[in-house]
Design a protein around this motif. Structure first.
Motif, PDB file in Angstrom:
ATOM      1  N   PRO A  41       0.825  -1.216   0.000  1.00 57.98           N
ATOM      2  CA  PRO A  41       0.000   0.000   0.000  1.00 57.98           C
ATOM      3  C   PRO A  41       0.856   1.261   0.000  1.00 57.98           C
ATOM      4  CG  PRO A  41      -0.842  -1.590   1.569  1.00 57.98           C
ATOM      5  CD  PRO A  41       0.463  -2.138   1.080  1.00 57.98           C
ATOM      6  N   GLY A  42       0.546   2.162  -0.918  1.00 63.19           N
ATOM      7  CA  GLY A  42       1.256   3.415  -0.990  1.00 63.19           C
ATOM      8  C   GLY A  42       2.633   3.349  -1.612  1.00 63.19           C
ATOM      9  N   LYS A  43       3.005   2.179  -2.114  1.00 60.38           N
ATOM     10  CA  LYS A  43       4.335   2.018  -2.712  1.00 60.38           C
ATOM     11  C   LYS A  43       4.221   1.580  -4.162  1.00 60.38           C
ATOM     12  CE  LYS A  43       6.822   0.935   1.548  1.00 60.38           C
ATOM     13  NZ  LYS A  43       7.787  -0.002   2.205  1.00 60.38           N
ATOM     14  N   GLU A  44       5.323   1.729  -4.887  1.00 54.74           N
ATOM     15  CA  GLU A  44       5.344   1.293  -6.268  1.00 54.74           C
ATOM     16  C   GLU A  44       5.517  -0.224  -6.344  1.00 54.74           C
ATOM     17  OE1 GLU A  44       7.274   5.303  -8.333  1.00 54.74           O
ATOM     18  OE2 GLU A  44       8.368   3.414  -8.346  1.00 54.74           O
ATOM     19  N   ARG A  45       5.091  -0.765  -7.457  1.00 50.44           N
ATOM     20  CA  ARG A  45       5.279  -2.196  -7.690  1.00 50.44           C
ATOM     21  C   ARG A  45       6.771  -2.475  -7.811  1.00 50.44           C
ATOM     22  NH1 ARG A  45       1.281  -5.236 -11.833  1.00 50.44           N
ATOM     23  NH2 ARG A  45      -0.123  -3.962 -10.543  1.00 50.44           N
ATOM     24  N   GLU A  46       7.214  -3.558  -7.184  1.00 52.07           N
ATOM     25  CA  GLU A  46       8.631  -3.873  -7.198  1.00 52.07           C
ATOM     26  C   GLU A  46       8.873  -5.331  -7.565  1.00 52.07           C
ATOM     27  OE1 GLU A  46      10.299  -3.302  -3.303  1.00 52.07           O
ATOM     28  OE2 GLU A  46       9.182  -4.957  -2.427  1.00 52.07           O
ATOM     29  N   PHE A  47      10.039  -5.556  -8.136  1.00 50.34           N
ATOM     30  CA  PHE A  47      10.449  -6.898  -8.529  1.00 50.34           C
ATOM     31  C   PHE A  47      10.721  -7.758  -7.299  1.00 50.34           C
ATOM     32  CE2 PHE A  47      12.538 -10.152 -10.902  1.00 50.34           C
ATOM     33  CZ  PHE A  47      13.668 -10.519 -10.180  1.00 50.34           C
ATOM     34  N   VAL A  48      10.304  -9.024  -7.387  1.00 52.83           N
ATOM     35  CA  VAL A  48      10.574  -9.981  -6.326  1.00 52.83           C
ATOM     36  C   VAL A  48      11.516 -11.085  -6.817  1.00 52.83           C
ATOM     37  CG1 VAL A  48       9.578 -11.685  -4.761  1.00 52.83           C
ATOM     38  CG2 VAL A  48       8.348  -9.559  -5.234  1.00 52.83           C
ATOM     39  N   ALA A  49      11.124 -11.762  -7.890  1.00 48.78           N
ATOM     40  CA  ALA A  49      11.925 -12.875  -8.395  1.00 48.78           C
ATOM     41  C   ALA A  49      11.503 -13.207  -9.810  1.00 48.78           C
ATOM     42  CB  ALA A  49      11.751 -14.110  -7.510  1.00 48.78           C
ATOM     43  N   ASP A  50      12.432 -13.770 -10.589  1.00 44.17           N
ATOM     44  CA  ASP A  50      12.037 -14.298 -11.886  1.00 44.17           C
ATOM     45  C   ASP A  50      12.834 -15.545 -12.235  1.00 44.17           C
ATOM     46  OD1 ASP A  50      13.568 -11.711 -14.035  1.00 44.17           O
ATOM     47  OD2 ASP A  50      14.483 -13.308 -12.849  1.00 44.17           O
ATOM     48  N   ILE A  51      12.333 -16.240 -13.245  1.00 43.21           N
ATOM     49  CA  ILE A  51      12.932 -17.507 -13.650  1.00 43.21           C
ATOM     50  C   ILE A  51      12.838 -17.610 -15.159  1.00 43.21           C
ATOM     51  CG2 ILE A  51      10.732 -18.744 -13.286  1.00 43.21           C
ATOM     52  CD1 ILE A  51      12.443 -21.174 -12.384  1.00 43.21           C
ATOM     53  N   SER A  52      13.927 -18.029 -15.772  1.00 45.76           N
ATOM     54  CA  SER A  52      13.949 -18.193 -17.217  1.00 45.76           C
ATOM     55  C   SER A  52      13.071 -19.360 -17.645  1.00 45.76           C
ATOM     56  CB  SER A  52      15.384 -18.424 -17.690  1.00 45.76           C
ATOM     57  OG  SER A  52      15.919 -19.589 -17.071  1.00 45.76           O
ATOM     58  N   TRP A  53      12.682 -19.388 -18.934  1.00 42.32           N
ATOM     59  CA  TRP A  53      11.778 -20.469 -19.331  1.00 42.32           C
ATOM     60  C   TRP A  53      12.490 -21.809 -19.357  1.00 42.32           C
ATOM     61  CZ3 TRP A  53      13.090 -23.066 -23.740  1.00 42.32           C
ATOM     62  CH2 TRP A  53      13.612 -22.372 -24.841  1.00 42.32           C
ATOM     63  N   GLY A  54      13.818 -21.801 -19.465  1.00 42.85           N
ATOM     64  CA  GLY A  54      14.544 -23.044 -19.353  1.00 42.85           C
ATOM     65  C   GLY A  54      14.641 -23.520 -17.912  1.00 42.85           C
ATOM     66  N   GLY A  55      14.345 -22.609 -16.984  1.00 41.92           N
ATOM     67  CA  GLY A  55      14.368 -22.961 -15.567  1.00 41.92           C
ATOM     68  C   GLY A  55      15.741 -22.905 -14.936  1.00 41.92           C
ATOM     69  N   GLY A  56      16.755 -22.656 -15.758  1.00 43.67           N
ATOM     70  CA  GLY A  56      18.096 -22.719 -15.216  1.00 43.67           C
ATOM     71  C   GLY A  56      18.555 -21.456 -14.522  1.00 43.67           C
ATOM     72  N   ASN A  57      17.897 -20.358 -14.783  1.00 43.63           N
ATOM     73  CA  ASN A  57      18.313 -19.078 -14.205  1.00 43.63           C
ATOM     74  C   ASN A  57      17.208 -18.495 -13.343  1.00 43.63           C
ATOM     75  OD1 ASN A  57      20.728 -19.236 -15.610  1.00 43.63           O
ATOM     76  ND2 ASN A  57      19.947 -18.116 -17.367  1.00 43.63           N
ATOM     77  N   THR A  58      17.565 -18.176 -12.126  1.00 41.25           N
ATOM     78  CA  THR A  58      16.643 -17.518 -11.215  1.00 41.25           C
ATOM     79  C   THR A  58      17.308 -16.281 -10.629  1.00 41.25           C
ATOM     80  OG1 THR A  58      17.383 -18.914  -9.376  1.00 41.25           O
ATOM     81  CG2 THR A  58      15.450 -19.654 -10.597  1.00 41.25           C
ATOM     82  N   TYR A  59      16.494 -15.289 -10.318  1.00 38.79           N
ATOM     83  CA  TYR A  59      17.003 -14.038  -9.792  1.00 38.79           C
ATOM     84  C   TYR A  59      16.049 -13.551  -8.705  1.00 38.79           C
ATOM     85  CZ  TYR A  59      19.462 -14.290 -14.224  1.00 38.79           C
ATOM     86  OH  TYR A  59      20.224 -14.709 -15.285  1.00 38.79           O
ATOM     87  N   TYR A  60      16.635 -12.873  -7.726  1.00 39.94           N
ATOM     88  CA  TYR A  60      15.842 -12.429  -6.589  1.00 39.94           C
ATOM     89  C   TYR A  60      16.192 -10.998  -6.205  1.00 39.94           C
ATOM     90  CZ  TYR A  60      15.015 -17.422  -6.087  1.00 39.94           C
ATOM     91  OH  TYR A  60      14.671 -18.723  -6.326  1.00 39.94           O
TER      92      TYR A  60
END
Length: 127
Positions: A41-60
């Protein structure tokens, strides 16, 4: 067109765990990088995590590194976010995001490059 439907949100106490799910339908799921964003609430949307479609790369995001784990099951067209040791500051609406990528290891990219968004699921962590 891709539809993303999140589930698994809820109210928990600090220190507890939750697992969010995002089910995708429509186009071929396994050519999409997937991820999670959140907006408090009251804040901008922020990145949490993502994963490549190959599944080999994740980021946080630094704020969740070591506590959250993103994974995907391409056979089930589903991406997950396991959230452990939740903190009050994790309270937010969590949004699933998808972007079509050619390269297996590619990330989601910036927020304005996202192709599809889910409707969001509320996560509330009480002290």
């Amino acid at each position: 067109q891709v539809q993303l439907v999140e589930s698994g949100g809820g109210l928990v106490q600090a220190g507890e765990n939750l697992r969010l799910s995002c089910a995708a339908s429509g186009r071929t799921f396994n050519r999409f990088a997937m991820g999670w964003y959140r907006q408090a609430p009251g804040k901008e949307r922020e990145f949490v995590a993502d994963i490549s479609w190959g599944g080999g790369n994740t980021y946080y995001a630094n704020s969740v590194k070591g506590r959250f784990t993103i994974s995907r099951d391409n056979a089930k067209n589903t991406v997950y976010l396991q959230m452990n040791s939740l903190k009050v500051e994790d309270t937010a609406v969590y949004y699933c995001a998808a972007r079509s990528r050619i390269i297996a290891g590619a990330r989601l990219g910036s927020m304005n490059e996202i192709d599809y968004w889910g409707q969001g699921t509320q996560v509330t962590v009480s002290s």
